[in-house]
Scaffold this motif. Structure first.
Motif, PDB file in Angstrom:
ATOM      1  N   ILE A   1       0.866  -1.194   0.000  1.00  0.00           N
ATOM      2  CA  ILE A   1       0.000   0.000   0.000  1.00  0.00           C
ATOM      3  C   ILE A   1       0.896   1.235   0.000  1.00  0.00           C
ATOM      4  N   LEU A   2       0.681   2.105  -0.991  1.00  0.00           N
ATOM      5  CA  LEU A   2       1.500   3.331  -1.076  1.00  0.00           C
ATOM      6  C   LEU A   2       0.651   4.538  -0.746  1.00  0.00           C
ATOM      7  N   LEU A   3       1.206   5.378   0.091  1.00  0.00           N
ATOM      8  CA  LEU A   3       0.581   6.661   0.398  1.00  0.00           C
ATOM      9  C   LEU A   3       0.526   7.495  -0.874  1.00  0.00           C
ATOM     10  N   THR A   4      -0.601   8.162  -1.164  1.00  0.00           N
ATOM     11  CA  THR A   4      -0.641   9.044  -2.351  1.00  0.00           C
ATOM     12  C   THR A   4      -1.073  10.447  -1.911  1.00  0.00           C
ATOM     13  N   THR A   5      -2.258  10.874  -2.327  1.00  0.00           N
ATOM     14  CA  THR A   5      -2.732  12.219  -1.972  1.00  0.00           C
ATOM     15  C   THR A   5      -3.285  12.191  -0.537  1.00  0.00           C
ATOM     16  N   PRO A   6      -3.471  13.340   0.115  1.00  0.00           N
ATOM     17  CA  PRO A   6      -3.898  13.316   1.521  1.00  0.00           C
ATOM     18  C   PRO A   6      -5.148  12.446   1.734  1.00  0.00           C
ATOM     19  N   GLY A   7      -5.055  11.516   2.687  1.00  0.00           N
ATOM     20  CA  GLY A   7      -6.198  10.655   3.033  1.00  0.00           C
ATOM     21  C   GLY A   7      -6.430   9.505   2.074  1.00  0.00           C
ATOM     22  N   ARG A   8      -5.529   9.315   1.111  1.00  0.00           N
ATOM     23  CA  ARG A   8      -5.726   8.223   0.148  1.00  0.00           C
ATOM     24  C   ARG A   8      -4.449   7.426  -0.051  1.00  0.00           C
ATOM     25  N   ALA A   9      -4.625   6.189  -0.491  1.00  0.00           N
ATOM     26  CA  ALA A   9      -3.457   5.341  -0.767  1.00  0.00           C
ATOM     27  C   ALA A   9      -3.805   4.388  -1.903  1.00  0.00           C
ATOM     28  N   LEU A  10      -2.754   3.834  -2.509  1.00  0.00           N
ATOM     29  CA  LEU A  10      -2.936   2.891  -3.621  1.00  0.00           C
ATOM     30  C   LEU A  10      -2.551   1.506  -3.113  1.00  0.00           C
ATOM     31  N   LEU A  11      -3.535   0.608  -3.118  1.00  0.00           N
ATOM     32  CA  LEU A  11      -3.264  -0.769  -2.695  1.00  0.00           C
ATOM     33  C   LEU A  11      -2.958  -1.588  -3.940  1.00  0.00           C
ATOM     34  N   THR A  12      -1.898  -2.398  -3.899  1.00  0.00           N
ATOM     35  CA  THR A  12      -1.587  -3.268  -5.036  1.00  0.00           C
ATOM     36  C   THR A  12      -1.415  -4.696  -4.536  1.00  0.00           C
ATOM     37  N   PHE A  13      -1.965  -5.618  -5.305  1.00  0.00           N
ATOM     38  CA  PHE A  13      -1.807  -7.045  -4.993  1.00  0.00           C
ATOM     39  C   PHE A  13      -1.599  -7.715  -6.344  1.00  0.00           C
ATOM     40  N   GLY A  14      -0.337  -8.001  -6.690  1.00  0.00           N
ATOM     41  CA  GLY A  14      -0.048  -8.435  -8.063  1.00  0.00           C
ATOM     42  C   GLY A  14      -0.454  -7.318  -9.007  1.00  0.00           C
ATOM     43  N   LYS A  15      -1.273  -7.623  -9.993  1.00  0.00           N
ATOM     44  CA  LYS A  15      -1.705  -6.582 -10.956  1.00  0.00           C
ATOM     45  C   LYS A  15      -2.988  -5.887 -10.486  1.00  0.00           C
ATOM     46  N   LEU A  16      -3.582  -6.361  -9.380  1.00  0.00           N
ATOM     47  CA  LEU A  16      -4.819  -5.743  -8.889  1.00  0.00           C
ATOM     48  C   LEU A  16      -4.482  -4.458  -8.139  1.00  0.00           C
ATOM     49  N   THR A  17      -5.278  -3.435  -8.342  1.00  0.00           N
ATOM     50  CA  THR A  17      -5.009  -2.171  -7.643  1.00  0.00           C
ATOM     51  C   THR A  17      -6.314  -1.550  -7.152  1.00  0.00           C
ATOM     52  N   TRP A  18      -6.201  -0.746  -6.104  1.00  0.00           N
ATOM     53  CA  TRP A  18      -7.368  -0.045  -5.566  1.00  0.00           C
ATOM     54  C   TRP A  18      -6.880   1.244  -4.926  1.00  0.00           C
ATOM     55  N   HIS A  19      -7.371   2.376  -5.461  1.00  0.00           N
ATOM     56  CA  HIS A  19      -6.950   3.665  -4.909  1.00  0.00           C
ATOM     57  C   HIS A  19      -8.102   4.261  -4.120  1.00  0.00           C
ATOM     58  N   GLY A  20      -7.859   4.669  -2.895  1.00  0.00           N
ATOM     59  CA  GLY A  20      -8.961   5.278  -2.148  1.00  0.00           C
ATOM     60  C   GLY A  20      -8.643   5.449  -0.683  1.00  0.00           C
ATOM     61  N   ARG A  21      -9.732   5.674   0.089  1.00  0.00           N
ATOM     62  CA  ARG A  21      -9.577   5.964   1.518  1.00  0.00           C
ATOM     63  C   ARG A  21      -9.335   4.713   2.358  1.00  0.00           C
TER      64      ARG A  21
END
Ligand SMILES: Cc1cc2nc3c(=O)[nH]c(=O)nc-3n(C[C@H](O)[C@H](O)[C@H](O)COP(=O)(O)OP(=O)(O)OC[C@H]3O[C@@H](n4cnc5c(N)ncnc54)[C@H](O)[C@@H]3O)c2cc1C
Length: 310
Positions: free
Chosen positions: A272-292
């Motif tokens: 999980i990478l921190l991105t914009t304030p209050g949000r992060a990008l979760l990655t699991f292999g090629k699956l991704t989910w950006h949000g709170r």
């Protein structure tokens, strides 16, 4: 007499091994070579972003280092050369990590001084568009005057559209994105940070643990292929990948040392990478989910880790 178990380096996996110190001491004469604190890389971007007070993890108080640094290793004689003389072992666990490749200031090994230097710098230039470089750029832009990110690609391991969206978010956040390689001699603003990945430390090949410029090969149970009494954890091992594997490898080695071993299985890890304030990008292999929710999850995992080892 109990076998001499020597643990070297305060990498992520070593903390897991040290959790079992009492039981290990029943079976081994345990010595530790390394520092008394380490920076947890999962959380240090949050310190830079001003969202966490500290990412420092500390050595247990009931073990005193016998030396601070491994200088060289003679695996045939089973001797570690240190800043406090030679130390003999029957079983050796290496958790000293890998080192940055050498552009500007390397991020590995990470120290508290380096973290302070990053926090205090007004302008930062980051080289490398992988997960580490991207997370660092998002963290730095919260409190820096200028952040420049040099990268040929953004998040090249993830699907193309995720890289494009992330590049847009970086630019919207104020990061100057240079879609090119950083060449020696390039005029850069502020502190230059090397997030291009890590490479082997010179002493591995000198000790005969690895070929020149290569990571250390192990069997599936994380023992060195030739020197079976040496366990390799974390970034040092050719078969492991990233911080999550470093932690898992430590747990695996602890089980081996205590005789309750199961084969080590490589798994796809969740990042999980921190991105914009209050949000992060979760990655699991090629699956991704950006949000709170990924952001909330990351903070929970990282806080728990730092509290556990502080
Ligand atoms: C900016 C950045 C962000 C990252 N974020 C994540 C993330 O969110 N999730 C993730 O899974 N991975 C992440 N990583 C990768 C992660 O940091 C590494 O995979 C992980 O730290 C590897 O752990 P390790 O146990 O191999 O050693 P390290 O964590 O590198 O620790 C090695 C330790 O050994 C000590 N040491 C070194 N040489 C010697 C010596 N000669 N003698 C004694 N001690 C020595 C060092 O001082 C250090 O304390 C990130 C990396 C970077 C650079």
């Amino acid at each position: 007499m109990k076998p001499r178990l020597v643990l070297v380096g305060l990498g992520h996996g070593q903390f897991e091994i040290l959790e079992h110190l009492d039981r290990l001491r029943e079976c081994y004469e345990v010595s530790y070579i390394g520092g008394r604190e380490a920076i947890y890389t999962g959380a240090f971007p949050q310190v830079i972003a001003g969202e966490m007070a500290s990412a420092t993890t500390r050595l247990r108080r009931d073990i005193a280092p016998v030396a601070e640094r491994l200088i060289a290793l003679d695996p045939d004689a089973r001797l570690v050369e240190t800043d406090h003389g030679n130390i003999a072992y029957d079983i050796l666990v290496l958790a000293t990590g890998a080192k940055s490749r050498g552009i500007g200031t390397g991020l590995k090994p990470m120290t508290r001084n380096m973290l302070d230097e990053i926090v205090q710098s007004d302008a930062i230039t980051i080289v490398g568009g992988g997960k580490a470089g991207v997370e660092l750029a998002f963290a730095c832009i919260r409190r820096k005057r200028h952040v420049t990110l040099y990268a040929r690609d953004i998040l090249p391991d993830l699907p193309h559209h995720v890289g494009r969206q992330t590049a847009r978010r970086l630019v919207q956040s104020g990061v100057t994105l240079m879609l090119s390689s950083f060449q020696p001699g390039t005029k850069a603003e502020g502190l230059v940070l090397d997030a291009t990945g890590v490479g082997p430390d010179d002493w591995w090949a000198a000790a005969g643990l690895a070929d020149h410029d290569a990571f250390i090969e192990t069997t599936a149970d994380l023992r060195h292929r030739v020197y079976r009494e040496i366990y390799i954890t974390g970034d040092m091992a050719a078969r492991l990948n990233g911080g999550v594997d470093a932690v898992r490898s430590g747990r695996h080695v602890a089980r081996q040392l205590l005789g309750t071993s199961r084969p080590f299985k490589s798994r796809t890890s969740l990042n999980i990478l921190l991105t914009t304030p209050g949000r992060a990008l979760l990655t699991f292999g090629k699956l991704t989910w950006h949000g709170r929710l990924p952001y909330w999850l990351k903070r929970k995992i990282d806080r728990r880790h730092v509290e556990r080892f502080n």
